[in-house]
Design an enzyme around this catalytic site. Structure first.
Site, short mmCIF file in Angstrom:
data_model
loop_
_atom_site.label_atom_id
_atom_site.label_comp_id
_atom_site.label_asym_id
_atom_site.label_seq_id
_atom_site.Cartn_x
_atom_site.Cartn_y
_atom_site.Cartn_z
N LYS A 1 49.76 58.47 41.20
CA LYS A 1 48.65 57.53 41.08
C LYS A 1 49.07 56.36 40.19
CE LYS A 1 45.40 56.83 38.33
NZ LYS A 1 45.34 55.34 38.45
N GLY B 1 50.35 56.93 29.30
CA GLY B 1 49.20 56.06 29.09
C GLY B 1 48.65 56.21 27.69
N THR C 1 46.45 57.43 24.37
CA THR C 1 46.20 58.72 23.74
C THR C 1 44.82 59.25 24.11
OG1 THR C 1 47.70 58.23 21.92
CG2 THR C 1 46.04 59.91 21.52
N GLU D 1 53.21 61.14 27.66
CA GLU D 1 53.75 60.11 26.78
C GLU D 1 52.62 59.13 26.51
OE1 GLU D 1 56.66 56.26 26.81
OE2 GLU D 1 57.27 57.94 28.07
N CYS E 1 55.08 50.87 25.07
CA CYS E 1 54.44 51.90 24.25
C CYS E 1 55.17 52.13 22.93
CB CYS E 1 54.33 53.21 25.04
SG CYS E 1 55.86 53.73 25.83
N GLU F 1 46.70 50.54 18.44
CA GLU F 1 47.64 49.96 19.40
C GLU F 1 47.01 48.74 20.06
OE1 GLU F 1 50.81 51.75 22.54
OE2 GLU F 1 48.76 52.48 22.72
#
Length: 492
Positions: A186, A239, A241, A261, A295, A395
């Site tokens: 996806k 993606g 957290t 991750e 990331c 982030e």
């Protein structure tokens, strides 16, 4: 669709889902538009996958896994992967340019992906014929032979982000093909095109029907359905957290194995003995590369106090030299952000930074001459930051680096580890002893010394703390797509 875009894949026809070797419409009939981040123009319309489409894709993947694909030998899978690599080598110019149009990575950056993609496919092709078990001596009375074999886990659900799908998808595709698993992938709605085009290339190279299925769609519907699906054996997710937590919770439905991750707020430490001619551009691009949409970007920049002020001045001056513009321009160094939502997010954090007392040294605005409708922001250096401010804790996922002073080596380590995340980290020093000491004490899955962001598919990397768990790269990555079975044979 904009008439200014010229690309063979962008032919005006809606793009469909790949399920069971067939290109089909979404069950709902719904579609969504894909935008060129450099201009804001619509470049494609794509079928919007949902839960029903995930059901169909998982059923196709299961049928393939239990069907003829299960009879393919390691050499056959290796041969297929090498054919795919050869096809990508032939088609890469168009594939790389599609990634540029889809998510805004400059052509100067996407052109570098060719070697990485070929290396990755060919490395994992070698791993396909290297899977082995063990013969184990046992102490059971009588005559028994004991050994282990490694079998594919089954149907894998891969959920990838929008910030680099052309290469990110290979972290799911390559181990799937090497081990004999099957995959439902996806891609994100913001950037699904390179995954769809790569699927075409793989089918043309001989990929059997149902082995790889592609279902673009929203995370809250298609992604959630894939994560919770009772017939999916493993989830590989990259993606945020927050979403990662939901993935892990959903996996409990059938005790899937999971690799996630997740987010990062990576520390990058500059000591006063560093070679500043290397450290300044290195630390800048540790954050600004891919317009900060990485990331493991080094967004918390810790600079030893004795050189702090001069470093900040030179860092700001360097940021101003970076050419920001249309991603299709070969001279562009930083392209746009991937979407209007991401641009709004970055601008929101810049406002928060100033409200908390931080100082924008350079950048922070829209680049002069930027195309109307494009999602642009200048590379931004922020000073007078403390490690407790929101821009140092959360982030941002944009070209915003927060510079924070420190005094001693112990201070640097404490500040670096004072975060919920643990994905990447870096340090710049000419002291070899310090390099080893500090790198061992930083709690991250990766540490770079006098460099940043270097990766290789044969070298593993992982995560710590809230940045997730699981391995990408190296033989350990293959192991996560296999399960170990012990066999006992009575020989007498």
């Amino acid at each position: 669709m904009s008439k200014t875009i010229s690309h063979p894949f962008l032919d005006g026809r809606p793009k469909r889902l790949l399920i069971g070797g067939e290109w089909i419409e979404a069950a709902s009939g719904e579609t969504f538009d894909v935008f060129n981040p450099s201009t804001g123009e619509v470049i494609a319309t794509v079928a919007r996958g949902g839960a029903e489409d995930i059901d169909r894709a998982v059923a196709a993947a299961r049928a393939a896994f239990e069907g003829p694909w299960s009879e393919w030998k390691p050499f056959d899978r290796q041969t297929l992967m090498l054919k795919i690599a050869d096809a990508i080598e032939r088609e890469f110019d168009d594939l790389g340019r599609l990634e540029t149009l889809d998510m805004g990575a400059p052509v100067a950056r996407t052109s570098l992906f060719k070697r990485w993609m070929l290396q990755t496919l060919r490395y994992y092709a070698a791993q396909a014929v290297s899977i082995k078990g063990e013969v184990l001596e046992n102490s059971v009375p009588g005559s028994f032979f004991s050994y282990t074999v490694k079998d594919p886990v089954g149907v894998v659900g891969g959920i990838i982000p929008w910030n680099g799908p052309l290469i990110t998808q290979l972290w799911s595709i390559c181990p799937t093909l090497a081990t004999g698993c099957t995959l439902v992938l996806k891609p994100a709605e913001e950037a699904p095109l390179s995954a769809l085009r790569l699927a075409e290339i793989m089918m043309e190279a001989g990929l059997p029907a149902g082995v790889i299925n592609i279902v673009p769609g929203p995370g809250h519907t298609a992604g959630a359905a894939l994560a919770a699906h009772p017939d999916v054996d493993k989830i590989a997710f990259t993606g945020s957290t927050a979403t990662g937590r939901k993935i892990v919770e959903a996996s409990a439905s059938n005790m899937k194995t999971v690799a996630v991750e997740l987010g990062g707020k990576s520390p990058d430490i500059v000591f006063d003995d560093a070679d500043l001619d290397i450290a300044i551009p290195g630390a800048a691009m540790a954050c600004f590369n891919n317009t900060g949409q990485v990331c493991y970007a080094g967004t918390r920049l810790f600079v030893q106090r004795g050189i702090h002020d001069a470093f900040v001045e030179r860092l700001g001056a360097f940021a101003k030299t970076l050419r920001v513009g249309d991603a299709t321009d070969p001279q562009t160094q930083l392209g746009p952000l991937a979407s209007q939502a991401q641009l709004d997010r970055v601008n929101g954090y810049l406002a928060i930074a100033e409200s908390e007392g931080a100082r924008i040294v350079s950048g922070g605005g829209r680049p002069a001459g930027a195309a109307e409708g494009g999602y642009y922001v200048e590379p931004t250096v922020v000073a007078d930051v403390s490690n407790s401010m929101r821009i140092a804790r959360e982030e941002i996922f944009g070209p915003v680096v927060s510079v924070i002073p420190f005094d001693t080596e112990a201070d640097a380590i404490a500040l670096a580890n004072d975060t919920d995340y643990g994905l990447g980290g870096g340090l710049w020093t000419s002291d070899v002893g310090r390099a080893h000491r500090v790198s061992r004490k930083i709690r991250t899955g990766m540490v770079w010394i006098n460099c940043y962001g270097v990766t290789d598919p044969s070298i593993p990397y992982g995560s710590a703390k809230m940045s997730g768990y699981g391995v990408k790269g190296g033989p350990g990555h293959i192991e996560e797509y296999l399960y170990k079975k012990t066999v006992w044979l009575r020989t007498g």
